[in-house]
Write an enzyme that holds these catalytic residues in place. Structure first.
Site, PDB file in Angstrom:
ATOM      1  N   SER A 122       0.828  -1.204   0.000  1.00 17.64           N
ATOM      2  CA  SER A 122       0.000   0.000   0.000  1.00 17.64           C
ATOM      3  C   SER A 122       0.863   1.254   0.000  1.00 17.64           C
ATOM      4  O   SER A 122       0.542   2.246  -0.658  1.00 17.64           O
ATOM      5  CB  SER A 122      -0.945   0.002   1.202  1.00 17.64           C
ATOM      6  OG  SER A 122      -0.218  -0.064   2.419  1.00 17.64           O
ATOM      7  N   GLU A 123       1.987   1.230   0.751  1.00 13.31           N
ATOM      8  CA  GLU A 123       2.927   2.348   0.742  1.00 13.31           C
ATOM      9  C   GLU A 123       4.358   1.851   0.847  1.00 13.31           C
ATOM     10  O   GLU A 123       4.630   0.819   1.478  1.00 13.31           O
ATOM     11  CB  GLU A 123       2.674   3.318   1.913  1.00 13.31           C
ATOM     12  CG  GLU A 123       1.624   4.381   1.641  1.00 13.31           C
ATOM     13  CD  GLU A 123       0.227   3.871   1.940  1.00 13.31           C
ATOM     14  OE1 GLU A 123      -0.743   4.509   1.496  1.00 13.31           O
ATOM     15  OE2 GLU A 123       0.109   2.841   2.609  1.00 13.31           O
ATOM     16  N   THR A 124       5.245   2.612   0.218  1.00 16.22           N
ATOM     17  CA  THR A 124       6.680   2.459   0.433  1.00 16.22           C
ATOM     18  C   THR A 124       7.205   3.764   1.007  1.00 16.22           C
ATOM     19  O   THR A 124       6.919   4.842   0.472  1.00 16.22           O
ATOM     20  CB  THR A 124       7.428   2.140  -0.870  1.00 16.22           C
ATOM     21  OG1 THR A 124       6.983   0.882  -1.390  1.00 16.22           O
ATOM     22  CG2 THR A 124       8.923   2.072  -0.637  1.00 16.22           C
ATOM     23  N   HIS A 183       1.405   4.379   9.033  1.00 14.46           N
ATOM     24  CA  HIS A 183       2.028   3.064   9.241  1.00 14.46           C
ATOM     25  C   HIS A 183       3.395   2.970   8.575  1.00 14.46           C
ATOM     26  O   HIS A 183       4.303   2.323   9.100  1.00 14.46           O
ATOM     27  CB  HIS A 183       1.087   1.934   8.789  1.00 14.46           C
ATOM     28  CG  HIS A 183       1.125   1.608   7.334  1.00 14.46           C
ATOM     29  ND1 HIS A 183       0.474   2.351   6.386  1.00 14.46           N
ATOM     30  CD2 HIS A 183       1.748   0.596   6.657  1.00 14.46           C
ATOM     31  CE1 HIS A 183       0.673   1.823   5.199  1.00 14.46           C
ATOM     32  NE2 HIS A 183       1.444   0.758   5.333  1.00 14.46           N
TER      33      HIS A 183
END
Length: 264
Positions: free
Chosen positions: A46-48, A74
């Protein structure tokens, strides 16, 4: 060939397969934005989180598989876990500079890391979009508010847990959707977070949305320290506190994977 360390961290969890997974890449210098986005797409999380060390701390950026975003809780927690545990960082507080929300800090106390984020206000929506309720599969809500995202307030934790929304039908909505309610037992409030059009139908644990939830529930419950639970499939616990125009969001993190990226 350029080599870059890679970490995959389960944030807001003290065990593997809980919380929300984020990829983390420490960089010696910034790569072109196109490369950062392609890396995030390759990681397919979902995110880096990408960060570069500076004289005063670290500069931090977050990418989804679609674009750069202005704040991610997160992935900030995951990046902090990497810095504290694997980069020989000698201090108990990290100072991050960001491009959209100014300075952020993260403090370490034992296994818990506490994010210091801006508090975001919300306003009542008197006439919410009809699709908001229909796509969530509910006839109405106790209250609807809007800030960065929609906040839909329900009566009980069980109602939040029982939701089976039509994510595809949510795409025309102009914002993402957080559903929340008073918690049961040890939790003051619970939530779930849905991301139409963002490539992740439901975010397992969403730190940034608590920048809106903490001020809301602090006022409703008459307390500044709260325990929260995001009741997604993976789930996660958050220790929350309202401090003026800032919110403190505490969580734990667990390393799942460490490796190397090779860019040619």
């Amino acid at each position: 060939m350029r080599e870059i360390d890679f970490y995959l961290v389960d944030a807001f969890s003290d065990k593997t397969f809980g919380g929300n997974a984020a990829a983390v890449c420490p960089l010696e210098e910034w790569l072109p934005d196109e490369t950062l986005l392609k890396m995030a797409q390759q990681h397919n999380q979902s995110e880096t989180a990408f960060f570069v060390r500076t004289d005063g701390g670290f500069e931090l950026r977050w990418f989804t598989t679609l674009h750069e975003i202005n704040l991610c809780g997160h992935a900030t927690l995951a990046a902090s876990h990497v810095i504290f545990e694997y980069l020989d960082y000698p201090h108990t507080e990290i100072h991050f500079t960001t491009r959209f929300v100014g300075e952020l800090t993260v403090k370490r106390s034992g296994d818990w890391l506490t994010l210091n984020f801006p508090a975001w206000s919300t306003e009542v929506v008197d006439n919410p979009p009809p699709a908001l309720f229909s796509t969530l599969g509910i006839p109405a809500a106790k209250e609807v508010r809007v800030g960065r995202d929609y906040i839909v307030v329900l009566e009980s934790q069980r109602q939040v847990e029982a939701l089976t929304p039509d994510i595809g039908a949510m795409v025309p909505l102009d914002k993402m959707v957080c559903v929340t309610a008073p918690g049961e037992g040890e939790y003051d409030f619970v939530s779930r977070f849905f991301c139409p059009g963002e490539g992740v139908p439901e975010d397992p644990v969403t730190g940034s949305t608590h920048s809106m939830l903490i001020p809301y529930w602090s006022e409703r419950l008459g307390k500044t320290s709260l325990n929260a639970r995001q009741v997604s499939y993976r789930g996660g616990d958050l220790r929350c506190e309202l401090k003026g125009d800032r919110v403190l969001i505490g969580g734990q993190a667990t390393l799942y994977l460490k490796g190397r990226i090779f860019l040619r």
